[in-house]
Design an enzyme around this catalytic site. Sequence first.
Site, PDB file in Angstrom:
ATOM      1  N   HIS A 120       0.841  -1.202   0.000  1.00  0.00           N
ATOM      2  CA  HIS A 120       0.000   0.000   0.000  1.00  0.00           C
ATOM      3  C   HIS A 120       0.877   1.254   0.000  1.00  0.00           C
ATOM      4  CE1 HIS A 120      -3.454   2.546   1.284  1.00  0.00           C
ATOM      5  NE2 HIS A 120      -2.532   3.157   2.003  1.00  0.00           N
ATOM      6  N   GLU A 121       1.916   1.269   0.842  1.00  0.00           N
ATOM      7  CA  GLU A 121       2.780   2.440   0.912  1.00  0.00           C
ATOM      8  C   GLU A 121       3.602   2.593  -0.372  1.00  0.00           C
ATOM      9  OE1 GLU A 121       2.212   4.484   3.122  1.00  0.00           O
ATOM     10  OE2 GLU A 121       1.128   3.259   4.571  1.00  0.00           O
TER      11      GLU A 121
END
Length: 243
Positions: A120-121
């Site tokens: 996600h990051e």
Amino acid sequence: MITLAFRSTLFAAALSLAACEEGGPSLVPDAQVEAMGLQEWQQIRANVPASRNAADQQRLTRVTRRLLAAAGESTGDWEWQVFENPQPNAFALPGKRIGVFSGMMRIAETDAQLATVVAHEIGHLQANHGSERVSAQAASQIGLQVLDAALGAGEIAGRDQIGAALGMGVEYGVLLPYSRRNELEADRLGIELMADAGYDPRAALEFWQAMKRASGNRGPEFLATHPAPDNRIAQIEEIIAAQ
């Protein structure tokens, strides 16, 4: 004299500045945003202790390297760290820096669940969300400065209240929903990256269910920079089903 119609025009102009393109405005050069991210990273490293849990750092390294390889990224360009903080949180900064709090490591019990967080990051950074957010904030400030110049000091009764109302409109009407769109896009990119790296995307559902249990009471979604857990889980289910 400033008319009500003109005030409305200024309000609309400020909003359009902050949300002028679907992909986000680009008002700040990427190199400047990256420099800001690296400076912020150094400040965090100086003020937040790194975790002394060697197993956590090794696990983050193992998962991050696997994901970056699947993304076609050189690991030498990236830096990541587990920070000692009980909050279940993680962040990405321009300049390819990823931080995960020790509290998040407790929730992400498996490598696949941790991959949900890290992918996600990485998605945020590959989608250039940092530059978009900085530019959106800059746009909102431009809108406020235009209003301030147009109204003039002391010309209109309630000038401060008008400015405060515009600031509330820009912040809650544009910046926060814009941020939630970033979050959902990063979810999609992250799930695709998980699958490319050989992680089971269904681990993302397990992770966000755990986050939902840990989040407890939340405020209204329109005041949050992140989607409500139920909405997020529903969208992730749709993403996985479409793969």
